[in-house]
Scaffold this motif. Structure first.
Motif, PDB file in Angstrom:
ATOM      1  N   UNK A  15       0.792  -1.277  -0.047  1.00  0.00           N
ATOM      2  CA  UNK A  15      -0.034   0.086   0.014  1.00  0.00           C
ATOM      3  C   UNK A  15       0.903   1.170  -0.016  1.00  0.00           C
ATOM      4  N   UNK A  16       0.949   2.091  -0.993  1.00  0.00           N
ATOM      5  CA  UNK A  16       1.842   3.029  -1.343  1.00  0.00           C
ATOM      6  C   UNK A  16       0.841   4.204  -0.909  1.00  0.00           C
ATOM      7  N   UNK A  17      -0.262   4.281  -0.781  1.00  0.00           N
ATOM      8  CA  UNK A  17      -1.194   5.241  -0.157  1.00  0.00           C
ATOM      9  C   UNK A  17      -1.079   5.333   1.246  1.00  0.00           C
ATOM     10  N   UNK A  18      -0.672   6.334   2.002  1.00  0.00           N
ATOM     11  CA  UNK A  18      -0.692   6.331   3.373  1.00  0.00           C
ATOM     12  C   UNK A  18      -2.164   5.910   4.114  1.00  0.00           C
ATOM     13  N   UNK A  19      -3.259   6.449   3.466  1.00  0.00           N
ATOM     14  CA  UNK A  19      -4.609   6.286   4.220  1.00  0.00           C
ATOM     15  C   UNK A  19      -5.053   4.894   3.848  1.00  0.00           C
ATOM     16  N   UNK A  20      -4.843   4.293   2.743  1.00  0.00           N
ATOM     17  CA  UNK A  20      -5.144   2.624   2.602  1.00  0.00           C
ATOM     18  C   UNK A  20      -4.089   1.719   3.414  1.00  0.00           C
ATOM     19  N   UNK A  21      -2.895   2.358   3.593  1.00  0.00           N
ATOM     20  CA  UNK A  21      -1.896   1.352   4.382  1.00  0.00           C
ATOM     21  C   UNK A  21      -2.440   1.511   5.696  1.00  0.00           C
ATOM     22  N   UNK A  22      -2.768   2.646   6.342  1.00  0.00           N
ATOM     23  CA  UNK A  22      -3.296   2.924   7.654  1.00  0.00           C
ATOM     24  C   UNK A  22      -4.502   2.123   7.830  1.00  0.00           C
ATOM     25  N   UNK A  23      -5.503   1.933   6.970  1.00  0.00           N
ATOM     26  CA  UNK A  23      -6.780   1.177   7.221  1.00  0.00           C
ATOM     27  C   UNK A  23      -6.277  -0.267   7.164  1.00  0.00           C
ATOM     28  N   UNK A  24      -5.495  -0.933   6.473  1.00  0.00           N
ATOM     29  CA  UNK A  24      -5.237  -2.099   6.493  1.00  0.00           C
ATOM     30  C   UNK A  24      -4.342  -2.608   7.927  1.00  0.00           C
ATOM     31  N   UNK A  25      -3.492  -1.498   8.179  1.00  0.00           N
ATOM     32  CA  UNK A  25      -2.748  -1.759   9.478  1.00  0.00           C
ATOM     33  C   UNK A  25      -4.055  -1.766  10.592  1.00  0.00           C
TER      34      UNK A  25
END
Length: 120
Positions: A15-25
């Motif tokens: 996930x390059x997009x921080x918002x997407x990555x933070x949602x996955x986390x």
């Protein structure tokens, strides 16, 4: 650990997009998850997100892929991954052990680097 957890783990790292990555986390990792490899140690989702962003900054456009089949027992899974341009031979290869909590969320990651380019 299920194959889904490995898939979610790699999706988080891709996930390059921080918002997407933070949602996955938030969905798949515990709040106090720990990540350790030879280059860094990160504790908590925010620090792990920052670590992942740093990898994308160092290797722009690269993707993480599963190499081989995961091996699991109890709440832990080991698997090999590759990092490189999509569809190409990975330039970086590593081996991670992921431990889940009782709810199936990623709690601990112990990473090893098997192949690293000289410039990394």
């Amino acid at each position: 650990m299920s194959a889904t957890t490995v898939t979610n783990y790699l999706a988080t790292w891709n996930a390059v997009d921080a918002a997407v990555r933070d949602d996955l986390l938030a969905q798949h990792w515990t709040a106090s998850a720990g990540y350790t490899d030879p280059l860094c140690t990160a504790s908590g989702r925010e620090a792990i997100s920052t670590t992942i962003a740093g990898v994308h900054g160092q290797f722009p456009g690269f993707v993480f892929t599963l190499v081989g089949e995961p091996d699991a027992h109890h709440s832990q899974t080991r698997f090999q991954w590759g990092l490189g341009p999509e569809g190409a031979e990975p330039l970086v290869v590593g081996f991670d052990v992921v431990v889940e909590d009782a709810d199936g969320r990623i709690a601990t990651v112990l990473g090893f680097l098997d192949k690293v380019p000289a410039a990394a």
